[in-house]
Write a protein that holds these residues in place. Structure first.
Motif, PDB file in Angstrom:
ATOM      1  N   THR A 127       0.797  -1.262  -0.001  1.00 15.78           N
ATOM      2  CA  THR A 127      -0.057   0.023  -0.013  1.00 15.78           C
ATOM      3  C   THR A 127       0.771   1.109   0.074  1.00 15.78           C
ATOM      4  OG1 THR A 127      -1.776  -1.187   1.280  1.00 15.78           O
ATOM      5  CG2 THR A 127      -1.790   1.229   1.225  1.00 15.78           C
ATOM      6  N   ILE A 128       1.855   0.921   0.667  1.00 19.87           N
ATOM      7  CA  ILE A 128       2.840   2.396   0.642  1.00 19.87           C
ATOM      8  C   ILE A 128       3.521   2.434  -0.579  1.00 19.87           C
ATOM      9  CG2 ILE A 128       5.251   3.228   1.699  1.00 19.87           C
ATOM     10  CD1 ILE A 128       4.349   1.960   4.308  1.00 19.87           C
ATOM     11  N   ALA A 129       3.833   1.723  -1.248  1.00 19.12           N
ATOM     12  CA  ALA A 129       4.386   1.335  -2.597  1.00 19.12           C
ATOM     13  C   ALA A 129       3.539   2.105  -3.554  1.00 19.12           C
ATOM     14  CB  ALA A 129       5.134   0.182  -3.104  1.00 19.12           C
ATOM     15  N   GLU A 130       2.168   1.797  -3.497  1.00 20.92           N
ATOM     16  CA  GLU A 130       1.246   2.218  -4.495  1.00 20.92           C
ATOM     17  C   GLU A 130       1.160   3.565  -4.304  1.00 20.92           C
ATOM     18  OE1 GLU A 130      -2.300  -0.170  -3.749  1.00 20.92           O
ATOM     19  OE2 GLU A 130      -1.170  -1.925  -4.874  1.00 20.92           O
ATOM     20  N   ILE A 131       0.979   4.144  -2.865  1.00 19.55           N
ATOM     21  CA  ILE A 131       0.599   5.631  -2.584  1.00 19.55           C
ATOM     22  C   ILE A 131       2.062   6.479  -3.111  1.00 19.55           C
ATOM     23  CG2 ILE A 131       0.780   7.168  -0.863  1.00 19.55           C
ATOM     24  CD1 ILE A 131      -1.246   5.185   0.870  1.00 19.55           C
ATOM     25  N   HIS A 132       3.108   5.823  -2.726  1.00 28.24           N
ATOM     26  CA  HIS A 132       4.347   6.410  -3.348  1.00 28.24           C
ATOM     27  C   HIS A 132       4.432   6.755  -4.562  1.00 28.24           C
ATOM     28  CE1 HIS A 132       8.974   6.373  -1.917  1.00 28.24           C
ATOM     29  NE2 HIS A 132       8.642   7.708  -2.627  1.00 28.24           N
ATOM     30  N   LEU A 182       9.929  10.447 -14.638  1.00 24.10           N
ATOM     31  CA  LEU A 182       8.807  10.119 -13.597  1.00 24.10           C
ATOM     32  C   LEU A 182       8.450   8.644 -13.903  1.00 24.10           C
ATOM     33  CD1 LEU A 182       5.794  12.728 -13.728  1.00 24.10           C
ATOM     34  CD2 LEU A 182       7.239  11.921 -12.017  1.00 24.10           C
ATOM     35  N   SER A 183       8.491   8.151 -15.116  1.00 22.84           N
ATOM     36  CA  SER A 183       8.023   6.580 -15.347  1.00 22.84           C
ATOM     37  C   SER A 183       8.894   5.478 -14.864  1.00 22.84           C
ATOM     38  CB  SER A 183       7.777   6.757 -17.031  1.00 22.84           C
ATOM     39  OG  SER A 183       8.973   6.981 -17.632  1.00 22.84           O
ATOM     40  N   ASN A 184      10.182   6.162 -14.806  1.00 25.06           N
ATOM     41  CA  ASN A 184      11.125   5.257 -13.909  1.00 25.06           C
ATOM     42  C   ASN A 184      10.624   4.634 -12.568  1.00 25.06           C
ATOM     43  OD1 ASN A 184      13.005   5.358 -15.979  1.00 25.06           O
ATOM     44  ND2 ASN A 184      14.160   7.068 -15.111  1.00 25.06           N
ATOM     45  N   THR A 185       9.774   5.346 -11.957  1.00 28.03           N
ATOM     46  CA  THR A 185       9.265   4.774 -10.602  1.00 28.03           C
ATOM     47  C   THR A 185       8.243   3.904 -10.778  1.00 28.03           C
ATOM     48  OG1 THR A 185      10.107   6.897  -9.839  1.00 28.03           O
ATOM     49  CG2 THR A 185       8.497   5.888  -8.564  1.00 28.03           C
ATOM     50  N   THR A 186       8.193   2.578 -10.445  1.00 23.78           N
ATOM     51  CA  THR A 186       7.246   1.564 -10.602  1.00 23.78           C
ATOM     52  C   THR A 186       6.947   1.021  -9.143  1.00 23.78           C
ATOM     53  OG1 THR A 186       8.624  -0.353 -10.588  1.00 23.78           O
ATOM     54  CG2 THR A 186       8.319   0.739 -12.740  1.00 23.78           C
ATOM     55  N   VAL A 187       5.581   0.464  -9.026  1.00 22.66           N
ATOM     56  CA  VAL A 187       4.925   0.009  -7.744  1.00 22.66           C
ATOM     57  C   VAL A 187       5.883  -1.234  -7.361  1.00 22.66           C
ATOM     58  CG1 VAL A 187       3.172  -1.175  -6.778  1.00 22.66           C
ATOM     59  CG2 VAL A 187       2.715   0.880  -8.148  1.00 22.66           C
ATOM     60  N   GLU A 188       6.613  -2.035  -8.360  1.00 23.36           N
ATOM     61  CA  GLU A 188       7.235  -3.136  -8.066  1.00 23.36           C
ATOM     62  C   GLU A 188       8.763  -2.900  -7.496  1.00 23.36           C
ATOM     63  OE1 GLU A 188       4.239  -3.971 -10.755  1.00 23.36           O
ATOM     64  OE2 GLU A 188       5.886  -2.788 -11.143  1.00 23.36           O
ATOM     65  N   HIS A 189       9.284  -1.819  -7.783  1.00 24.38           N
ATOM     66  CA  HIS A 189      10.424  -1.354  -7.270  1.00 24.38           C
ATOM     67  C   HIS A 189      10.113  -0.633  -5.909  1.00 24.38           C
ATOM     68  CE1 HIS A 189      12.038  -1.111 -11.693  1.00 24.38           C
ATOM     69  NE2 HIS A 189      12.736  -2.069 -11.227  1.00 24.38           N
ATOM     70  N   ARG A 190       9.226  -0.001  -5.710  1.00 20.54           N
ATOM     71  CA  ARG A 190       8.765   0.579  -4.389  1.00 20.54           C
ATOM     72  C   ARG A 190       8.480  -0.449  -3.449  1.00 20.54           C
ATOM     73  NH1 ARG A 190      11.327   5.273  -3.666  1.00 20.54           N
ATOM     74  NH2 ARG A 190      11.555   6.260  -6.053  1.00 20.54           N
ATOM     75  N   ILE A 191       7.629  -1.586  -3.786  1.00 18.57           N
ATOM     76  CA  ILE A 191       7.329  -2.638  -3.075  1.00 18.57           C
ATOM     77  C   ILE A 191       8.655  -3.267  -2.378  1.00 18.57           C
ATOM     78  CG2 ILE A 191       6.294  -5.120  -2.771  1.00 18.57           C
ATOM     79  CD1 ILE A 191       4.267  -4.259  -4.646  1.00 18.57           C
ATOM     80  N   ALA A 192       9.585  -3.699  -3.168  1.00 22.94           N
ATOM     81  CA  ALA A 192      10.951  -4.298  -2.716  1.00 22.94           C
ATOM     82  C   ALA A 192      11.582  -2.995  -1.728  1.00 22.94           C
ATOM     83  CB  ALA A 192      11.748  -4.537  -4.077  1.00 22.94           C
ATOM     84  N   LEU A 193      11.605  -1.869  -2.156  1.00 25.57           N
ATOM     85  CA  LEU A 193      12.127  -0.950  -1.327  1.00 25.57           C
ATOM     86  C   LEU A 193      11.413  -0.897  -0.027  1.00 25.57           C
ATOM     87  CD1 LEU A 193      13.742   1.796  -0.786  1.00 25.57           C
ATOM     88  CD2 LEU A 193      11.864   2.978  -1.342  1.00 25.57           C
ATOM     89  N   TRP A 194      10.209  -0.793   0.202  1.00 25.86           N
ATOM     90  CA  TRP A 194       9.298  -0.766   1.444  1.00 25.86           C
ATOM     91  C   TRP A 194       9.462  -1.934   2.185  1.00 25.86           C
ATOM     92  CZ3 TRP A 194       9.021   3.384   3.799  1.00 25.86           C
ATOM     93  CH2 TRP A 194       9.179   4.769   3.038  1.00 25.86           C
ATOM     94  N   GLU A 195       9.427  -3.051   1.658  1.00 24.08           N
ATOM     95  CA  GLU A 195       9.625  -4.371   2.289  1.00 24.08           C
ATOM     96  C   GLU A 195      11.049  -4.348   3.349  1.00 24.08           C
ATOM     97  OE1 GLU A 195       8.792  -7.511  -0.551  1.00 24.08           O
ATOM     98  OE2 GLU A 195       6.759  -7.501  -0.152  1.00 24.08           O
ATOM     99  N   THR A 196      11.968  -3.857   2.540  1.00 22.45           N
ATOM    100  CA  THR A 196      13.236  -3.937   3.105  1.00 22.45           C
ATOM    101  C   THR A 196      13.426  -2.840   4.121  1.00 22.45           C
ATOM    102  OG1 THR A 196      14.445  -4.369   1.003  1.00 22.45           O
ATOM    103  CG2 THR A 196      15.850  -3.557   2.461  1.00 22.45           C
ATOM    104  N   VAL A 197      12.623  -1.652   3.922  1.00 22.44           N
ATOM    105  CA  VAL A 197      12.715  -0.614   5.085  1.00 22.44           C
ATOM    106  C   VAL A 197      11.960  -1.032   6.414  1.00 22.44           C
ATOM    107  CG1 VAL A 197      11.854   1.638   5.386  1.00 22.44           C
ATOM    108  CG2 VAL A 197      12.996   1.474   3.465  1.00 22.44           C
TER     109      VAL A 197
END
Length: 177
Positions: free
Chosen positions: A14-19, A36-51
């Motif tokens: 959810t955080i990744a989607e909002i991000h 802008l288009s370089n940022t994807t939900v998949e990349h952000r999910i991995a980031l936020w799971e790690t964080v």
């Protein structure tokens, strides 16, 4: 009444989607589309799971829920990363869905986050904002002072960011009380 709570691992998607959604709506007029288009939900999910699994740099993260218990924004931060400006704390990311902006949600997230940082032992707080981003007024409204501007690379583009800071974190928490 919105509720701010500590972010949990299960909030990562959810955080990744909002991000991503907030990133694209906030920066659509400030950053080139290709960057802008370089940022994807998949990349952000991995980031936020790690964080959320293994926080580093004393990082803390909170989410804000609307009246229906849906997460609609988040804030995270920890140790100031540049060590160049005499601030010990930093907001790494703060994003809120468009429908909840201007309704006190951002102020509530900042209030809980700044209190959490104070409780964690931080004395000052810095946040970086794209220089042309009108949301910088949000930080100024709560007493942040401009500190420095730097060039930053996002995707293939180069943009200017301005750091805003509270040299006394306690002054921010008092203002938001």
């Amino acid at each position: 009444m919105p509720e701010v709570r500590a972010a949990r691992f299960e909030d990562a998607e959810t955080i990744a989607e909002i991000h991503v959604k907030s990133w694209k709506s906030t920066y659509k007029d400030l950053i080139d589309e290709r960057d802008l288009s370089n940022t994807t939900v998949e990349h952000r999910i991995a980031l936020w799971e790690t964080v959320l699994r293994t926080p580093v740099n004393g990082q803390i993260a909170y989410v804000i829920e609307n009246d229906h218990g849906e997460v609609v924004g988040f804030v995270s931060g920890g140790k100031e990363r540049t060590k160049n400006y005499g601030y010990d704390g930093e907001i790494y990311a703060i994003y809120l869905l468009d429908d909840y902006q201007g309704k006190g949600y951002g102020k509530e997230m900042l209030r809980v986050f700044s209190n959490g940082m104070l409780e964690a032992g931080y004395q000052s707080l810095l946040v970086w904002v794209l220089t042309n981003n009108p949301s910088s007024q949000f930080y100024i409204k709560y007493g942040a002072d401009p500190v420095e501007a730097e060039r930053v690379t996002i995707g293939q583009g180069t943009y200017e960011e301005t750091a805003y800071g509270w040299s006394e974190l306690k002054s921010l928490t008092d203002r938001l009380a």
